[in-house]
Design a protein around this motif. Sequence first.
Motif, mmCIF file in Angstrom:
data_model
loop_
_atom_site.group_PDB
_atom_site.id
_atom_site.type_symbol
_atom_site.label_atom_id
_atom_site.label_comp_id
_atom_site.label_asym_id
_atom_site.label_seq_id
_atom_site.Cartn_x
_atom_site.Cartn_y
_atom_site.Cartn_z
ATOM 1 N N GLN A 231 0.864 -1.186 0.000
ATOM 2 C CA GLN A 231 0.000 0.000 0.000
ATOM 3 C C GLN A 231 0.897 1.231 0.000
ATOM 4 O O GLN A 231 1.952 1.217 0.628
ATOM 5 C CB GLN A 231 -0.855 0.064 1.267
ATOM 6 N N PRO A 232 0.434 2.310 -0.660
ATOM 7 C CA PRO A 232 1.279 3.506 -0.728
ATOM 8 C C PRO A 232 1.601 4.090 0.643
ATOM 9 O O PRO A 232 2.652 4.699 0.834
ATOM 10 C CB PRO A 232 0.424 4.498 -1.535
ATOM 11 N N LYS A 233 0.702 3.883 1.631
ATOM 12 C CA LYS A 233 0.965 4.530 2.929
ATOM 13 C C LYS A 233 1.998 3.765 3.779
ATOM 14 O O LYS A 233 2.422 4.253 4.814
ATOM 15 C CB LYS A 233 -0.334 4.719 3.701
ATOM 16 N N TRP A 234 2.392 2.573 3.344
ATOM 17 C CA TRP A 234 3.447 1.858 4.090
ATOM 18 C C TRP A 234 4.789 2.531 3.802
ATOM 19 O O TRP A 234 5.196 2.639 2.647
ATOM 20 C CB TRP A 234 3.511 0.381 3.693
ATOM 21 N N GLN A 235 5.474 2.985 4.854
ATOM 22 C CA GLN A 235 6.780 3.624 4.678
ATOM 23 C C GLN A 235 7.892 2.614 4.968
ATOM 24 O O GLN A 235 7.645 1.561 5.553
ATOM 25 C CB GLN A 235 6.897 4.846 5.580
ATOM 26 N N CYS B 108 3.239 1.085 8.751
ATOM 27 C CA CYS B 108 2.747 2.384 9.223
ATOM 28 C C CYS B 108 3.328 2.710 10.597
ATOM 29 O O CYS B 108 2.627 3.216 11.475
ATOM 30 C CB CYS B 108 1.222 2.374 9.292
ATOM 31 N N ASN C 269 11.996 4.193 -3.391
ATOM 32 C CA ASN C 269 12.012 2.987 -2.556
ATOM 33 C C ASN C 269 13.210 2.075 -2.843
ATOM 34 O O ASN C 269 13.128 0.860 -2.697
ATOM 35 C CB ASN C 269 10.722 2.180 -2.736
#
Length: 593
Positions: free
Chosen positions: A151-155, A187, A168
């Motif tokens: 997911q895009p919000k996973w850093q 997250c 990335n």
Amino acid sequence: MTEATLAHPARLPSEIAPAIHYHVAMPQPESHLFEVTLHLKDWQLPLLDLKMPVWTPGSYLVREYAKHIQDFSAQAGEESLPWRKLSKNHWQIEFATDKTITVRYRVFAHELSVRTNHLDSTHGYFNGAALFFRIPGCEKQSIQVTIVPPQPKWQITTPLAALPEQPNTFQALDFDTLVDSFFEIGCHELHRFEVLDKSHELAIWGKGNANPVRIIADIEKIIQVEAQMFGGLPYDRYVFLLHLSTQGNGGLEHKYACSLNYSRFGFRAQDKYERFMQLVAHEFFHLWNVKRIRPKALEVFDYDQENYTPSLWFSEGTTSYYDLVIPLRAGIYDVKSFLNNLGKEITRLQTTPGRQVQPLSESSFDAWIKLYRPDANSGNSQISYYLKGEVVSLLLDLLIRRHRNGRSLDDVMLKMWQEFGQAEIGFTPEQLQEVIESVAGINLDDFFKRYVDGTEELPFNDYLEPFGLQLVSEEEEPVPCLGVRATTENGRELIKFVEAGTPASAAGIDAGDELLAIDDIRVTAQQLSDRLKDYQPGDTIQVTVFHQDELRTYPVTLVASQPSRYQVIPVEQPSPTQQQNFAGWLGVPLSNL
Ligand SMILES: [Zn+2]
């Protein structure tokens, strides 16, 4: 495909420098499978060998990371390439004319510890050793890693440097650096802070009662104290990763980071919080001691097998001594807590019968088969190189301070750093002893023979007394000795340990027996000590157990117990010299106690 037909891996000419790029995806994190793709360009040999490390530095156990690999395949363009396995961790691919190869495999990640991999719907965490192949001959090549979050919000947090322009994507200078790097993807909370002009990060995954403001304030103090000891910080950026879990308590050191796993609600009670800060001080200290100041056997890592050294007592034990001292110097706890903690450590040592069986250097050497693989006999036959190494380091510190006013074990650490750590030259056991002797100003053959290579009891009071302290044993109410330790598991009372040479051992009571009754009345693990207080040494009791499901009752004659608790306390009426020595060591007057 998996037959071991070729005995020798291909040898790589030194001029070959393939480009190595890994992609790590996790499209279905709840499946616990990392999907790894290795892209290799400019490969010029007919065979390609890939070897998965069997262990990771910092954790001295063969963990067989290769067992988690599945769905292995290799391709050149659209064409599948034949491959075979030559050993448990060794894959070999046959290669035709193309110079570009793609290897795909999946890695099952379902073990949440600092040294393994874990992937679920909340995050992905992996260690280099447990996910990436080593290409024999290419260890010095740089390696790129691109992470594909689900997911895009996973850093992504990793000690590796991010490559600008490539999203990335991170770069490891060589395979050792790749192995020494973890990735945390999810997250998690991320806090950035500066200490001594160097960047630091604290990443926290999991829910609990950790207070990042308080933790960072205390981490800053620890960094300052340790930097002062070693004359600065040998990095530009350092990452603390904290996993909050149900019963976590562990850490793994890296050169530019550490991975910590701690109990999610372990931050409110003062004693638990202090233990956490000891863990931080310990793993951070390792960035010098063991990551850079390395025993000779760990100078160049062999990822295929055990790397034996008798010096882990220094790498781990001395680090454990400092994890007790540094929070005191940093003002995180006071001298009373320090001595209280020291008393607990000495109690653990003195109540482990294996200290009289296994020398400290042997404990280190055999870490691979013993410390990390405890069994019913461990307590009788082994002593931890962490624990005894910590206490022997205490004695060495006190010895140096007594013989060389103004010098201490700190000077040993600094000298080890300057002579071995900075250049990352491995030290031999003889060189370590020479450095300690040069700081202490005396020959230590006798000390090492007795306490490092031998099993003689440590003469605590000879060392503590010049500092105005003494070790005393404390017994609130004597408990006659039976010789077992028991716990309750799934509603059953289980004997976990039978001490050699005790009445229980002589009677035939066994580790694994289910404890049922004393003198025909049911007894639980929790009640055991209290029940024994109703008897005297010399009394014979009837102990009833299930031994391998057979009901047995043993007559056991109790004996007088050994001390079960030790404390370090001040001597009565300390002399001015003792007071001066104490203040020189711990930084506060003895009267503060
Ligand atoms: Zn350690």
